[in-house]
Structure formats: structure tokens, C-alpha cells
Write a protein that holds these residues in place. Structure first.
Motif, short mmCIF file in Angstrom:
data_model
loop_
_atom_site.label_atom_id
_atom_site.label_comp_id
_atom_site.label_asym_id
_atom_site.label_seq_id
_atom_site.Cartn_x
_atom_site.Cartn_y
_atom_site.Cartn_z
N PRO A 82 0.81 -1.24 0.00
CA PRO A 82 0.00 0.00 0.00
C PRO A 82 0.83 1.28 0.00
O PRO A 82 0.38 2.31 -0.51
CB PRO A 82 -0.83 -0.12 1.29
N LEU A 83 2.05 1.22 0.55
CA LEU A 83 2.89 2.41 0.62
C LEU A 83 3.39 2.86 -0.74
O LEU A 83 3.89 3.98 -0.89
CB LEU A 83 4.08 2.16 1.54
N TYR A 84 3.26 2.01 -1.76
CA TYR A 84 3.75 2.36 -3.08
C TYR A 84 2.67 2.95 -3.99
O TYR A 84 2.99 3.37 -5.10
CB TYR A 84 4.36 1.12 -3.76
N VAL A 85 1.44 2.98 -3.55
CA VAL A 85 0.36 3.46 -4.41
C VAL A 85 0.54 4.94 -4.73
O VAL A 85 0.60 5.34 -5.90
CB VAL A 85 -1.01 3.21 -3.76
N TYR A 86 0.62 5.78 -3.69
CA TYR A 86 0.73 7.22 -3.93
C TYR A 86 2.07 7.61 -4.57
O TYR A 86 2.09 8.40 -5.52
CB TYR A 86 0.53 7.99 -2.62
N PRO A 87 3.22 7.08 -4.11
CA PRO A 87 4.48 7.42 -4.78
C PRO A 87 4.50 7.03 -6.26
O PRO A 87 5.11 7.73 -7.07
CB PRO A 87 5.53 6.63 -3.98
N THR A 88 3.84 5.93 -6.61
CA THR A 88 3.79 5.53 -8.02
C THR A 88 3.05 6.57 -8.84
O THR A 88 3.47 6.93 -9.95
CB THR A 88 3.10 4.16 -8.16
N PHE A 89 1.96 7.09 -8.31
CA PHE A 89 1.20 8.12 -9.02
C PHE A 89 1.92 9.46 -9.00
O PHE A 89 1.97 10.18 -10.00
CB PHE A 89 -0.19 8.26 -8.40
N TYR A 90 2.51 9.79 -7.87
CA TYR A 90 3.17 11.09 -7.69
C TYR A 90 4.49 11.17 -8.44
O TYR A 90 4.90 12.21 -8.91
CB TYR A 90 3.40 11.34 -6.19
N GLY A 91 5.18 10.03 -8.53
CA GLY A 91 6.45 9.99 -9.25
C GLY A 91 7.67 10.04 -8.38
O GLY A 91 8.80 10.13 -8.88
N ALA A 92 7.49 10.00 -7.05
CA ALA A 92 8.63 10.05 -6.13
C ALA A 92 8.20 9.52 -4.77
O ALA A 92 7.02 9.51 -4.43
CB ALA A 92 9.17 11.48 -6.01
N TRP A 93 9.20 9.08 -4.00
CA TRP A 93 8.95 8.61 -2.63
C TRP A 93 8.73 9.83 -1.74
O TRP A 93 9.55 10.74 -1.69
CB TRP A 93 10.12 7.79 -2.14
N VAL A 94 7.63 9.85 -1.00
CA VAL A 94 7.26 11.04 -0.23
C VAL A 94 7.23 10.80 1.27
O VAL A 94 6.82 11.69 2.02
CB VAL A 94 5.88 11.57 -0.69
#
Length: 334
Positions: A82-94
Motif C-alpha cells: 500500500p505504501l507504493y500506491v501514492y508514490p507511483t502516481f506522484y512519481g517520487a517517494w514522499v
């Protein structure tokens, strides 16, 4: 602590609006696939874990190993994917460097636990065939639980040096996962790979080779002079858990094969494989293995299908579930 959204590899706080339409669509598609995979892994392994915690078949030691696999996959679905969902869309680890390092550590640890568990499953199946008359004495519930505790503790300790700050973690924008940087720990990395893969691969190949050789021998009608041993062996080989466990092992290595192949290619050629979609597909095909297990177990194990049915009967109608469990010799509270 979140990293500053001012500029991360060219992606600003409003960077998504400046990305090409194709890139935005690709990122959205990949993030959606990861979200669906996260939900599927969590639901599937919740069923597996709940099933084995509530309904334990008599003398089925392999169920404890399968429970260990289910717990490892469930933790992957809860703490990693689940931790990779938003970074995948955003384009970077946040989520910060510390959390990236922790997630990278969890990935390696849970993967090592799965590999070790498959090794113990192959040993368990080998003993069931090699010593069918003494199997229940050798493979006791307590001994199996001790091996599982040893597996989890040893895997956690073997993989912990990177977590303690001996190397860094980075977010791979092609695969969209956090990875530990093993390059500056080449000797330790090689030792870890040998300790994890060496005994596991050798045990799996030898044990299942022996099992299928004995299956072929029994089916061909080869004479076995000890009648008691022959009877016990024939009954044991009829257990579908041999083929099911092999299917689980085979699917695991097939899933991770493309990613392992890419890493070997990069190591040998001393260059990065510059095809982002192939890199993404290889990694997430491996992670998809955490969902495939329930499909294999459901399709190949009549006992597992029965235990799942009893689990849902217990949830929907506890009295009816308990009654049916008692009728087939299972204890839902054991």
C-alpha cells in the motif's frame, strides 16, 4: 517526516499537471494496479491465516508452514504494497528516507522467510515419503513451530545490517519500490545470498526430486519387500499436499524468475537494463506471488477448501460451523 515537495527529480508539488498526458495515464494505471494488488493480497492472506488459525487438521504439520507463508504475505500486503500506491502516481517517494529503508528491509526479510519456509516444506514432504512410518514422531507440532520461530528470527537478523545504517535505501522510479543499496556491502550481500538461496535451492531440488522418483517407482509397480512400509508409502504419496506444495514452490520461482534474471543480467553486463515497463512488470509479477498461493491451495487441496468453507460457516453461523467441524474431526478452537 515527509520530504519537501519543492522538487523531486523534476516533479514539483504541482508537477503532475506538467507531466505529459501519457506519463500521467501510465502513472495512474500503475498506481491503480498496485492498489488492486494490495487489496487482493490482504484479503487472500487474511482468509489463509484465519483458516489455519481456527481449523487445524489432525497430523497435518504442513499447515503450520503454510500459515507462516500466509503471515509473511499478509505483512507484505499490509506494510509494503500500500505504501507504493501514492508514490507511483506522484512519481517520487514522499515518506522519508527512514521509512524507505525500513520498507526495503521488510521486503528482503519477508522474501527470505518465504524462501526458508519453502525449504522446510520440502524437508517436511521428504520426511513424509522417506520415513512414512516414523513421520508423525519426527515432525511434531512443537518441532515445526520451533523451526518457524528460528526462520523468522534468523531472517530478521541476517537482513538487519542495512537497517542499522551501514548502507542507504533509494526509491527506484522504474519499479516503484524502495530498495536497499547493497553495492557498498558486496561481501556481505554475497554471503547473505549464499546463506538464503544455497541451502534452500539445494534442499528443494533434492527433496522434490526424491519425492517424484518415489512416485514414479510406486506407480510403475516396482517391488518393495517391506509390506508395511510399502502400504504406508503408498498412502502417503496419495496425499495431494506433495503436488500442492511443489506447485507453490514452482510458482514462487516462476514469479520471481524474471526479476532475478534481470538482476543477473545487470550484474554480468555491468549496465542497467533500461526498459522501465519490463522492470516494473518483473518486480510486481514477483510480488503477485503473494496472491497466487490461495488460488493454488484452493484448486489443489480438498482439505483447504473444506477448512475455508467451515471458516465461513463459523463466521455466518457459529453453531452450524462448530457442529460440522466436530463431525469431520476438526476443532475450530484448537
Amino acid at each position: 517526516m515527509l520530504i519537501s515537495p519543492v522538487s523531486v527529480s523534476g516533479v514539483t508539488m504541482h508537477g503532475l499537471s506538467h507531466l505529459p498526458a501519457g506519463s500521467t495515464l501510465e502513472a495512474l494505471t500503475q498506481a491503480t494496479l498496485i492498489l488492486i494488488l494490495a487489496v487482493a493480497i490482504i484479503v487472500a492472506n487474511l482468509i489463509v491465516v484465519a483458516t489455519y488459525l481456527n481449523f487445524k487438521g489432525p497430523h497435518e504439520v504442513i499447515n503450520y508452514y503454510l500459515l507462516s507463508l500466509g503471515v509473511a504475505d499478509l505483512l507484505c500486503g499490509l506494510l509494503i504494497v500500500p505504501l507504493y500506491v501514492y508514490p507511483t502516481f506522484y512519481g517520487a517517494w514522499v515518506y522519508g528516507d527512514v521509512l524507505c529503508r525500513i520498507v526495503g528491509y521488510l521486503e528482503v526479510t519477508l522474501w527470505s522467510i518465504s524462501v526458508y519456509t519453502f525449504m522446510w516444506i520440502s524437508v517436511d514432504r521428504y520426511l513424509a515419503v522417506r520415513k512414512p512410518l516414523r513421520y508423525e514422531t519426527i515432525q511434531t507440532k512443537t518441532r515445526c513451530q520451533c523451526w518457524m520461530a528460528f526462520t523468522w528470527i534468523s531472517a530478521a537478523m541476517l537482513c538487519c545490517p542495512p537497517l542499522l545504517g551501514y548502507n542507504e535505501a533509494f526509491y527506484n522510479k522504474d519499479t516503484h519500490i524502495c530498495m536497499l543499496e547493497w553495492g557498498n556491502m558486496a561481501a556481505y550481500s554475497a554471503t547473505l545470498a549464499i546463506l538464503v538461496l544455497g541451502p534452500s535451492v539445494i534442499s528443494i531440488v533434492y527433496n522434490y526430486g526424491y519425492i517424484f522418483t518415489m512416485m514414479r517407482k510406486v506407480r510403475s509397480g516396482a517391488p518393495i519387500h517391506d509390506k508395511e512400509y510399502a502400504t504406508a508409502l503408498a498412502e502417503n504419496l496419495a496425499n495431494p499436499s506433495h503436488c500442492m506444495s511443489f506447485a507453490l514452490v514452482f510458482s514462487f520461482w516462476i514469479s520471481w524468475g524474471p526479476y532475478i534474471g534481470l538482476r543477473i543480467y545487470e550484474l554480468v553486463m555491468q549496465e542497467s537494463y533500461d526498459h522501465p515497463m519490463i522492470q516494473f512488470g518483473a518486480v510486481w509479477l514477483g510480488i503477485l506471488n503473494s496472491f497466487w498461493k490461495i488460488i493454488i491451495m484452493t484448486s489443489m487441496s480438498q482439505q483447504f477448501r473444506l477448512l475455508v468453507r467451515l471458516l465461513f460457516l463459523t463466521i455466518c453461523c457459529k453453531t452450524k460451523g462448530r457442529l460440522q467441524a466436530e463431525l469431520i474431526g476438526l476443532d475450530p478452537d484448537d
